[in-house]
Design a protein around this motif. Structure first.
Motif, PDB file in Angstrom:
ATOM      1  N   UNK A  68       0.758  -1.327   0.104  1.00 55.25           N
ATOM      2  CA  UNK A  68      -0.059  -0.122   0.032  1.00 55.25           C
ATOM      3  C   UNK A  68       0.925   1.224  -0.055  1.00 55.25           C
ATOM      4  N   UNK A  69       1.940   1.232   0.544  1.00 53.89           N
ATOM      5  CA  UNK A  69       2.867   2.353   0.741  1.00 53.89           C
ATOM      6  C   UNK A  69       3.575   2.551  -0.748  1.00 53.89           C
ATOM      7  N   UNK A  70       3.398   1.780  -1.596  1.00 57.74           N
ATOM      8  CA  UNK A  70       4.014   2.030  -3.035  1.00 57.74           C
ATOM      9  C   UNK A  70       5.181   1.119  -3.284  1.00 57.74           C
ATOM     10  N   UNK A  71       5.998   0.892  -2.229  1.00 49.57           N
ATOM     11  CA  UNK A  71       7.149   0.010  -2.505  1.00 49.57           C
ATOM     12  C   UNK A  71       6.920  -1.366  -2.474  1.00 49.57           C
ATOM     13  N   UNK A  72       8.245  -2.101  -3.079  1.00 47.79           N
ATOM     14  CA  UNK A  72       8.167  -3.493  -3.352  1.00 47.79           C
ATOM     15  C   UNK A  72       8.121  -4.267  -1.988  1.00 47.79           C
ATOM     16  N   UNK A  73       7.287  -5.239  -1.599  1.00 49.58           N
ATOM     17  CA  UNK A  73       7.948  -6.055  -0.391  1.00 49.58           C
ATOM     18  C   UNK A  73       9.059  -6.935  -0.761  1.00 49.58           C
ATOM     19  N   UNK A  74       9.803  -7.223   0.381  1.00 52.45           N
ATOM     20  CA  UNK A  74      11.013  -7.794   0.163  1.00 52.45           C
ATOM     21  C   UNK A  74      10.906  -9.320   0.988  1.00 52.45           C
TER      22      UNK A  74
ATOM     23  N   UNK B 145      11.746  11.819  12.410  1.00 47.72           N
ATOM     24  CA  UNK B 145      12.128  13.154  11.685  1.00 47.72           C
ATOM     25  C   UNK B 145      11.928  12.838  10.076  1.00 47.72           C
ATOM     26  N   UNK B 146      11.290  11.640   9.526  1.00 48.03           N
ATOM     27  CA  UNK B 146      11.412  11.410   8.228  1.00 48.03           C
ATOM     28  C   UNK B 146       9.822  11.654   7.601  1.00 48.03           C
ATOM     29  N   UNK B 147       9.805  11.564   6.374  1.00 42.28           N
ATOM     30  CA  UNK B 147       8.544  11.545   5.736  1.00 42.28           C
ATOM     31  C   UNK B 147       8.049  10.071   5.686  1.00 42.28           C
ATOM     32  N   UNK B 148       6.862   9.888   5.863  1.00 42.88           N
ATOM     33  CA  UNK B 148       6.263   8.320   5.923  1.00 42.88           C
ATOM     34  C   UNK B 148       6.671   7.695   4.752  1.00 42.88           C
ATOM     35  N   UNK B 149       6.591   8.204   3.648  1.00 43.67           N
ATOM     36  CA  UNK B 149       6.974   7.615   2.200  1.00 43.67           C
ATOM     37  C   UNK B 149       8.190   7.048   2.207  1.00 43.67           C
ATOM     38  N   UNK B 150       9.282   7.845   2.711  1.00 45.77           N
ATOM     39  CA  UNK B 150      10.861   7.538   2.745  1.00 45.77           C
ATOM     40  C   UNK B 150      11.131   6.302   3.456  1.00 45.77           C
ATOM     41  N   UNK B 151      10.390   5.954   4.763  1.00 47.04           N
ATOM     42  CA  UNK B 151      10.320   4.703   5.372  1.00 47.04           C
ATOM     43  C   UNK B 151       9.868   3.379   4.740  1.00 47.04           C
TER      44      UNK B 151
ATOM     45  N   UNK C 180      11.284   2.402   1.954  1.00 45.36           N
ATOM     46  CA  UNK C 180      12.544   1.977   1.051  1.00 45.36           C
ATOM     47  C   UNK C 180      13.278   1.010   2.159  1.00 45.36           C
ATOM     48  N   UNK C 181      12.783   1.260   3.461  1.00 50.66           N
ATOM     49  CA  UNK C 181      13.285   0.313   4.311  1.00 50.66           C
ATOM     50  C   UNK C 181      12.446  -0.636   4.833  1.00 50.66           C
ATOM     51  N   UNK C 182      11.182  -0.430   4.929  1.00 49.34           N
ATOM     52  CA  UNK C 182      10.371  -1.489   5.701  1.00 49.34           C
ATOM     53  C   UNK C 182       9.053  -1.304   4.882  1.00 49.34           C
ATOM     54  N   UNK C 183       8.687  -1.902   3.855  1.00 50.68           N
ATOM     55  CA  UNK C 183       7.591  -1.623   3.066  1.00 50.68           C
ATOM     56  C   UNK C 183       6.231  -1.568   3.754  1.00 50.68           C
ATOM     57  N   UNK C 184       6.223  -2.510   4.844  1.00 46.45           N
ATOM     58  CA  UNK C 184       5.007  -2.332   5.591  1.00 46.45           C
ATOM     59  C   UNK C 184       5.350  -2.780   7.026  1.00 46.45           C
TER      60      UNK C 184
END
Length: 238
Positions: free
Chosen positions: A6-12, A63-69, A71-75
Motif C-alpha cells: 500500500x505504501x507503493x514500495x515492493x515487499x522484500x 523526523x522522516x517523511x512516511x513515504x521515505x520509510x 524504502x527500508x520497511x515496505x509494511x
C-alpha cells in the motif's frame, strides 16, 4: 519475488531483507538508517505497546517523511521482523557452555524472560511466524550448541528451542497481564476467603488438599523457576 504494498514500495523476501543492503539503492544519501528506524519503532513499542507502532508514528520519531520509510520497511510486518531481530541482539550469542545442558538451557530461558520483560510487546510479535534475522540466528546457534551434549538430533534440538521460547513467551504474557491487573490487598483477601469457603464445602477435596499444602514463594521469579524446572527436567532424551 516482490509485490507492491500500500505504501507503493515492493515487499522484500527474507533473503533480500537480511542479506541485502540496508540502504536504498537509488537517491541521495539518507539522513537516517534502517537501524535508526528500527530502534525508533522498538522505543515506541516499549513505551506505548505494539498497537502504537505505525509507519506514520515511527516516521515522526525519526523526523522522516512516511513515504521515505517504505524504502527500508515496505509494511508493518517487515518492520516487526526488523524489531524482533533488533532486540534479539540483546541476547548473548556467545557463552561458555558448562556441559550440563539442562542447567545451561535454564539459564538461556531466564535470559529470554528478562528480554521479554524489557520488551513486553515481544511475545505478541513472536506469536506469528517470523523469519529469523542474523541476531536471532546467532542466538539459535548458541542454543543448539548448548543442547549438543543431550545427544538429541539437530532437528529435535531446534524443536526444543521453539518449545522453550513458546513457554517463556506464554509465561511472560501471563506475568505482565497479572502486573497490569494489580489487585488490591482487599481483593486478594476476598479471593482467599472465597477459596477457603469452597475448599470447606466437601465437594472439592483435591482443591482442599492443595490449599492446605505449605505455602510456596509466589514471587514472579520463583514461580517461573518452578515451571521452568518441570519443563526442562522432564525433557525426554530417550
Amino acid at each position: 519475488m516482490t509485490r507492491e504494498t500500500e505504501g507503493g514500495a515492493a515487499d522484500v523476501g527474507p533473503q533480500q531483507l537480511w542479506l541485502g543492503s540496508d540502504r536504498p539503492r537509488r537517491g541521495r544519501r539518507p539522513a537516517y538508517s534502517r537501524e535508526a528506524i528500527t530502534a525508533a519503532a522498538v522505543s515506541l513499542a516499549d513505551a506505548e505497546g505494539l498497537e502504537a507502532v505505525t509507519m506514520r508514528a515511527v516516521a515522526a520519531r525519526v523526523g522522516a517523511g512516511v513515504m521515505s520509510l517504505y524504502s527500508y520497511a515496505p509494511d508493518k510486518e517487515t518492520l516487526l521482523e526488523l524489531m524482533v531481530d533488533h532486540v534479539s541482539g540483546e541476547l548473548p550469542a556467545t557463552g561458555q557452555a558448562t556441559g550440563h545442558w539442562r542447567a545451561d538451557l535454564k539459564d538461556i530461558a531466564h535470559q529470554q524472560r528478562a528480554l521479554m520483560l524489557r520488551h513486553p510487546w515481544l511475545p505478541a510479535a513472536l506469536a506469528t511466524r517470523r523469519t529469523p534475522g542474523p541476531n536471532a540466528l546467532a542466538f539459535l546457534e548458541r542454543v543448539l550448541a548448548v543442547l549438543r551434549p543431550s545427544g538429541l538430533d539437530a532437528a529435535t534440538r531446534v524443536e526444543i528451542f521453539a518449545q522453550l521460547t513458546a513457554f517463556v513467551a506464554g509465561h511472560v504474557t501471563h506475568e505482565t497481564a497479572q502486573d497490569r491487573a494489580s489487585w488490591s490487598a482487599g481483593r486478594a483477601a476476598a479471593e482467599a476467603r472465597y477459596l477457603a469457603a469452597v475448599a470447606a464445602d466437601g465437594h472439592h477435596p483435591e482443591l482442599a488438599e492443595a490449599l492446605a499444602a505449605p505455602a510456596r514463594r509466589v514471587t514472579p521469579e520463583a514461580t517461573f523457576g518452578r515451571f521452568l524446572n518441570r519443563l526442562i527436567d522432564g525433557l525426554d532424551t530417550g
